[in-house]
Design an enzyme around this catalytic site. Structure first.
Site, PDB file in Angstrom:
ATOM      1  N   ALA A  78       0.936  -1.005   0.183  1.00  0.00           N
ATOM      2  CA  ALA A  78      -0.331  -0.241  -0.303  1.00  0.00           C
ATOM      3  C   ALA A  78       0.706   1.623  -0.149  1.00  0.00           C
ATOM      4  O   ALA A  78       0.189   2.281  -0.208  1.00  0.00           O
ATOM      5  CB  ALA A  78      -0.376  -0.039   1.067  1.00  0.00           C
ATOM      6  N   THR A  79       2.043   1.369   0.538  1.00  0.00           N
ATOM      7  CA  THR A  79       2.756   1.765   0.326  1.00  0.00           C
ATOM      8  C   THR A  79       2.869   2.784  -0.390  1.00  0.00           C
ATOM      9  O   THR A  79       2.791   4.366  -1.776  1.00  0.00           O
ATOM     10  CB  THR A  79       4.295   2.678   1.815  1.00  0.00           C
ATOM     11  OG1 THR A  79       3.673   2.060   3.083  1.00  0.00           O
ATOM     12  CG2 THR A  79       5.094   3.326   1.552  1.00  0.00           C
ATOM     13  N   ASN A 158      -5.871   3.303  10.275  1.00  0.00           N
ATOM     14  CA  ASN A 158      -5.128   2.374  10.615  1.00  0.00           C
ATOM     15  C   ASN A 158      -4.018   1.941  12.443  1.00  0.00           C
ATOM     16  O   ASN A 158      -4.001   1.401  12.179  1.00  0.00           O
ATOM     17  CB  ASN A 158      -3.228   1.841   9.380  1.00  0.00           C
ATOM     18  CG  ASN A 158      -3.174   3.306   9.946  1.00  0.00           C
ATOM     19  OD1 ASN A 158      -3.746   4.378   9.674  1.00  0.00           O
ATOM     20  ND2 ASN A 158      -1.597   3.275  10.167  1.00  0.00           N
ATOM     21  N   GLN A 186      -6.769  -0.989   4.931  1.00  0.00           N
ATOM     22  CA  GLN A 186      -6.730  -1.687   6.280  1.00  0.00           C
ATOM     23  C   GLN A 186      -9.035  -1.874   5.876  1.00  0.00           C
ATOM     24  O   GLN A 186      -9.266  -2.852   7.348  1.00  0.00           O
ATOM     25  CB  GLN A 186      -7.002  -0.724   7.273  1.00  0.00           C
ATOM     26  CG  GLN A 186      -6.072   0.063   8.333  1.00  0.00           C
ATOM     27  CD  GLN A 186      -4.754  -1.450   8.617  1.00  0.00           C
ATOM     28  OE1 GLN A 186      -6.491  -2.276   9.482  1.00  0.00           O
ATOM     29  NE2 GLN A 186      -3.833  -1.643   9.249  1.00  0.00           N
ATOM     30  N   SER A 206      -3.119  -3.428   0.302  1.00  0.00           N
ATOM     31  CA  SER A 206      -1.711  -4.883   0.306  1.00  0.00           C
ATOM     32  C   SER A 206      -1.971  -5.704   1.234  1.00  0.00           C
ATOM     33  O   SER A 206      -3.154  -6.175   1.859  1.00  0.00           O
ATOM     34  CB  SER A 206      -1.246  -4.122   1.786  1.00  0.00           C
ATOM     35  OG  SER A 206      -0.433  -3.903   2.304  1.00  0.00           O
ATOM     36  N   HIS A 208      -0.461  -8.244   2.387  1.00  0.00           N
ATOM     37  CA  HIS A 208      -0.464  -9.195   4.822  1.00  0.00           C
ATOM     38  C   HIS A 208      -1.379  -8.131   5.682  1.00  0.00           C
ATOM     39  O   HIS A 208      -1.445  -8.932   6.424  1.00  0.00           O
ATOM     40  CB  HIS A 208       1.092  -8.297   4.695  1.00  0.00           C
ATOM     41  CG  HIS A 208       1.296  -6.952   5.223  1.00  0.00           C
ATOM     42  ND1 HIS A 208       1.506  -6.549   6.711  1.00  0.00           N
ATOM     43  CD2 HIS A 208       1.537  -5.354   4.382  1.00  0.00           C
ATOM     44  CE1 HIS A 208       1.671  -4.972   6.989  1.00  0.00           C
ATOM     45  NE2 HIS A 208       1.887  -4.759   4.946  1.00  0.00           N
ATOM     46  N   THR A 246      10.353  -7.190 -12.617  1.00  0.00           N
ATOM     47  CA  THR A 246       9.667  -8.229 -12.585  1.00  0.00           C
ATOM     48  C   THR A 246       7.902  -8.859 -11.595  1.00  0.00           C
ATOM     49  O   THR A 246       8.937  -8.864 -10.363  1.00  0.00           O
ATOM     50  CB  THR A 246      10.574  -9.589 -12.433  1.00  0.00           C
ATOM     51  OG1 THR A 246      11.697  -9.172 -13.438  1.00  0.00           O
ATOM     52  CG2 THR A 246      10.352 -11.248 -12.384  1.00  0.00           C
ATOM     53  N   CYS A 332       4.326   1.318  11.525  1.00  0.00           N
ATOM     54  CA  CYS A 332       5.202   2.054  11.063  1.00  0.00           C
ATOM     55  C   CYS A 332       5.428   3.028  11.415  1.00  0.00           C
ATOM     56  O   CYS A 332       7.573   3.990  11.220  1.00  0.00           O
ATOM     57  CB  CYS A 332       4.322   2.695   9.353  1.00  0.00           C
ATOM     58  SG  CYS A 332       3.795   1.279   8.208  1.00  0.00           S
TER      59      CYS A 332
END
Length: 391
Positions: A78-79, A158, A186, A206, A208, A246, A332
């Site tokens: 997401a960043t 978040n 989120q 994202s 994760h 890649t 973060c």
């Protein structure tokens, strides 16, 4: 299905990251060893198989967010998606619009990126939120006009789990032709996320955060072929020329599988999270009657809880509840000694923010763990609590 770590601690930091679902691991395994080809190398069978796996994952993600498959590109998370959405829009700007608007409680990957635009001559406005963490839509409306290029507002915060009124904001943006980006990292898996219904131009995701692997994310770009954004990094032209490099096939497959599961199991996951969160809240309230919930009590994603324990530092609680894996705020910013910018933006004093904790339950949290967590919390306010200075 259960997921257990090898230690006895109870993981309650699901806003920071989630454990990888065993079904996701199983789906990824063939692409870690056997199907290792570059998905761009489609002159041979192995490369074609890798490409097919990537495109299937793209379809699964698109289906989970209600998007056309061709409007999804893969990123590292997401960043990167937030950076590409914001800076890519700036690179494509031919309208001479000069204003970018965001919200004071956004993730730092949005706030820091928009700050960079000031040096390029853009007017950057950060709109405030109320004590409940919800953006002041009337204030936002005042700043959105024919000079506004982009508005960036996250769907679910978040730190607090607060849900922003994205649909209402999109209507305001449409009235003046401004583009709308939303960090939805989120939200996926916790609530319905349909980018068409929300009417956003760009949305970040994202893996994760939704029981998938780290290192892979996605960016939804409405009508991607319309050159809404331009690349900010350059290379071999992968991902429609917007994100070179890649593609990690195994990670793409993992994200796709995680997205598929989130769509199928979101309701049961949410119902379970709400029940466990309520049990935990009642357990905390029984020994800390002065505890307050940070953020709106209702417009909040399931399983996301941020609490303020007046008069007790969050560090003291984290030490006393060492068996519980919880946090003071965004992972973060874990090395940042300053108070949470999200909580301060909501009007909390420094001492209130420094007495706050973020607690998040997830898919694999169970009743036994919550019972044990409550026992740990309650016992800390007995003899051990006095010993540690909590009471």
């Amino acid at each position: 299905m259960t997921v257990r770590t090898k230690h006895s601690r109870i993981y309650l930091d699901h806003q920071a990251t989630t454990p990888v679902d065993p079904r996701v691991i199983q789906a990824m395994q063939p692409y870690l060893a056997d199907c290792f080809a570059n998905p761009s190398a489609t002159t041979h069978v192995s490369g074609i198989k890798a490409r097919q796996a990537v495109e299937n994952a793209r379809k699964q993600i698109a289906l989970a967010i209600g998007a056309p498959t061709n409007d999804i590109i893969f990123t590292s998370g997401a960043t990167e998606s937030n950076n590409l959405a914001i800076l890519g829009t700036i690179e494509a700007n031919k309208s001479k619009r000069n204003r970018v608007i965001t919200v004071s409680t956004e993730h730092k990957s949005v706030l820091e990126t928009t700050k960079q635009l000031r040096s390029r001559g853009y007017e950057v406005i950060s709109v405030g939120v109320g004590k409940d963490g919800i953006v002041n839509v009337n204030e936002l409306r005042k700043y959105i006009d024919s000079n506004t290029l982009l508005v960036s507002v996250m769907l679910v915060n978040n730190e607090t789990g607060v849900i922003q009124p994205i649909k209402e904001i999109s209507e305001i943006c449409n009235n003046d032709g401004a583009l709308l980006h939303s960090d939805c990292a989120q939200a996926l898996g916790k609530m319905p996320v349909n980018v068409i219904s929300l009417d956003v131009n760009l949305a970040s995701f994202s893996a994760h955060k939704v029981y998938g692997p780290k290192g892979i994310g996605a960016l939804y770009i409405k009508q991607l072929k319309s050159a809404l954004i331009r690349p900010i990094t350059f290379g071999g032209g992968q991902e429609r020329g917007l994100r070179p490099g890649t593609l990690p096939v195994n990670l793409c497959v993992g994200f796709g599988e995680a997205a598929k599961i989130s769509l199928l199991e979101r309701n049961q996951d949410s119902e379970k999270s709400i029940l466990l969160e309520q049990r935990l809240w009642n357990g905390i309230l029984s020994v800390i009657p002065q505890v307050k919930l940070n953020g709106h009590p209702n417009f909040r994603a399931p399983g996301c809880m941020n609490i303020a324990c007046k008069g007790i530092s969050s560090d003291s609680l984290i030490d006393a509840w060492a068996e519980l894996e919880i946090a003071k705020g965004s992972a973060c910013e874990a090395t940042n000694t300053q108070s949470s910018h999200v909580l301060r933006a909501m009007g909390l004093s420094r001492s209130q923010a420094d007495s706050s904790l973020r607690i998040g339950v997830g898919r694999f949290t169970n009743d036994k763990e919550i019972s044990r967590a409550i026992s740990i919390i309650q016992s800390s306010f007995g003899f051990e609590g006095r010993k540690s200075g909590l009471v």
